[in-house]
Design a protein around this motif. Structure first.
Motif, PDB file in Angstrom:
ATOM      1  N   PHE A 156      -1.844  -8.450  -6.606  1.00  0.00           N
ATOM      2  CA  PHE A 156      -2.150  -7.700  -7.820  1.00  0.00           C
ATOM      3  C   PHE A 156      -1.336  -8.232  -9.003  1.00  0.00           C
ATOM      4  CE2 PHE A 156      -0.794  -4.408 -10.776  1.00  0.00           C
ATOM      5  CZ  PHE A 156      -2.012  -3.983 -11.268  1.00  0.00           C
TER       6      PHE A 156
ATOM      7  N   ASP B 222      -3.805  -8.994  -1.381  1.00  0.00           N
ATOM      8  CA  ASP B 222      -4.151  -8.770  -2.782  1.00  0.00           C
ATOM      9  C   ASP B 222      -2.903  -8.969  -3.642  1.00  0.00           C
ATOM     10  OD1 ASP B 222      -4.908  -7.882  -5.288  1.00  0.00           O
ATOM     11  OD2 ASP B 222      -5.879  -6.048  -4.577  1.00  0.00           O
TER      12      ASP B 222
ATOM     13  N   TYR C  80      -2.064  -1.578  -2.417  1.00  0.00           N
ATOM     14  CA  TYR C  80      -3.104  -2.604  -2.339  1.00  0.00           C
ATOM     15  C   TYR C  80      -3.188  -3.138  -0.912  1.00  0.00           C
ATOM     16  CZ  TYR C  80      -2.689  -2.245  -7.352  1.00  0.00           C
ATOM     17  OH  TYR C  80      -2.645  -1.730  -8.622  1.00  0.00           O
TER      18      TYR C  80
END
Length: 260
Positions: free
Chosen positions: A51, A49, A45
């Protein structure tokens, strides 16, 4: 401008802390409320980010969790970076392992996490770089009763260190700490003097010392070649909390800058 500012910080030419120290010189890196002044980088990523809400804050604790992941863990190794690089400092934090390990993560990640330091800036990491070029204070907990598994070890993704007077070829060097089991809080301290002496302490006891961290070695993969010039002394860098498959909590993260 960001690159220039980071370079000046790394050279130690000015104080780059985003928080003012208290009267005794300590800076709280974590405000207990949110992840302000921290940046996430997770393998696969882009920088920033977070995630699956991997890194989150609850009850004054930074939590690493995987309950929002779907499918395999897929080597989603993550790191949460404090946004200011440091060179000479004493860092303290407490950690505890909690919950269930992600069974699709590599087996070595069971009850395993760490604190990265002298790290490259996460904004210099390509999307598919797995580990930052850095030095790690590794945190482990006991798995089998009566089987030693020390914590506060040293691991070296993309780096080398000198241990007992010579460059050590091992990726990880074990400390002399006790083995800690269960979900107990453990206090870790890291004392760093740029590229000279590094000291690891666990629950107040010195458990490992080594010197001369530099860029080199393996383990880190798919990095920008411009960021890995082997033999370069590591005099400063970023600090990061690790996520690699085992839920863990962090709290009371503070730092005091030291004279070189």
């Amino acid at each position: 401008m960001r690159k220039y500012f980071s370079l000046v910080c790394l050279l130690g030419l000015l104080s780059c802390g985003s928080h003012k120290p208290s009267s005794d010189g300590w800076i709280d890196l974590f405000n207990g409320k949110n992840l302000d002044n921290w940046t996430v980088k997770i393998h696969h990523y882009e920088t920033g980010d977070n995630f699956g809400d991997t890194f989150r804050v609850e009850d004054g604790v930074i939590q690493v969790r995987y309950d929002k992941y779907e499918g395999d863990f897929n080597q989603r190794y993550g790191h949460l970076y404090y946004d200011t690089p440091y060179a000479n400092y004493h860092l303290e934090l407490e950690y505890r392992f909690v919950g269930e390990w992600e069974s699709t993560a590599p087996s070595y990640t069971l009850l395993n996490s760490g604190l990265m330091f002298h790290s490259q800036d996460p904004r210099t990491m390509p999307k598919e770089q797995d580990w930052p070029i850095s030095v790690e204070m590794q945190f482990l907990a006991g798995i089998e009763p009566g089987k030693p598994r020390p914590t506060g070890n040293m691991c070296s993704p993309g780096t080398d260190v000198v241990f007992e007077g010579k460059k050590d070829p091992r990726h990880c060097i074990n400390s002399s700490s006790e083995t800690y089991y269960g979900e107990q809080w453990v206090k870790a301290e890291l004392i760093v003097y740029n590229d000279s002496l590094i000291t690891h302490k666990i629950n107040g006891e010195t458990v490992l010392e080594y010197t001369k961290p530099s860029i080199g070695g393996g383990v880190a993969n798919r990095f920008d070649p411009k960021m890995k010039i082997d033999g370069t002394p590591l005099k400063a860098g970023f600090i990061a909390l690790q996520s690699e498959g085992q839920p863990i909590d962090f709290r009371n993260i503070r730092l005091k800058e030291l004279n070189p």
